[in-house]
Scaffold this motif. Sequence first.
Motif, short mmCIF file in Angstrom:
data_model
loop_
_atom_site.label_atom_id
_atom_site.label_comp_id
_atom_site.label_asym_id
_atom_site.label_seq_id
_atom_site.Cartn_x
_atom_site.Cartn_y
_atom_site.Cartn_z
N CYS A 93 44.69 7.91 -2.89
CA CYS A 93 43.89 6.68 -2.82
C CYS A 93 42.62 6.94 -2.01
CB CYS A 93 44.68 5.57 -2.13
SG CYS A 93 45.40 4.44 -3.27
N ARG A 105 42.81 4.78 -7.09
CA ARG A 105 43.89 5.77 -7.06
C ARG A 105 43.57 6.81 -8.12
NH1 ARG A 105 48.80 5.83 -4.95
NH2 ARG A 105 48.69 3.62 -4.47
N TYR A 115 39.85 0.04 -3.36
CA TYR A 115 40.48 1.36 -3.38
C TYR A 115 40.62 1.83 -4.82
CZ TYR A 115 41.82 1.14 1.53
OH TYR A 115 41.80 1.09 2.90
N SER A 145 48.68 12.29 -6.33
CA SER A 145 48.11 10.97 -6.46
C SER A 145 47.50 10.59 -5.11
CB SER A 145 49.19 9.98 -6.86
OG SER A 145 48.65 8.71 -7.02
#
Length: 78
Positions: A37, A48, A46, A35
């Motif tokens: 960002c 993700r 942002y 994961s």
Amino acid sequence: MSAHCQLTGRQPGFGHNISHSHRRTSRRFDPNIQSKCYWLPSEGRYVRLALSTKGIKTVDMIGIEAAVARIRARGGKV
């Protein structure tokens, strides 16, 4: 988190564990999903993303804007 990459579409592979006596049991080869960002300047926020390690290298090569465009073209949500 599901084991698939938003950018490359890489998903788990399936196969067998084979014991010494040659009995087969099912197993799953999961991709290395991380994961991550990223700052998306065009939207001022942002995002993700769940990416495989190859997907992370692709984002580094083509840039986040092009990567998000590819994800959206595949019908993915960002």
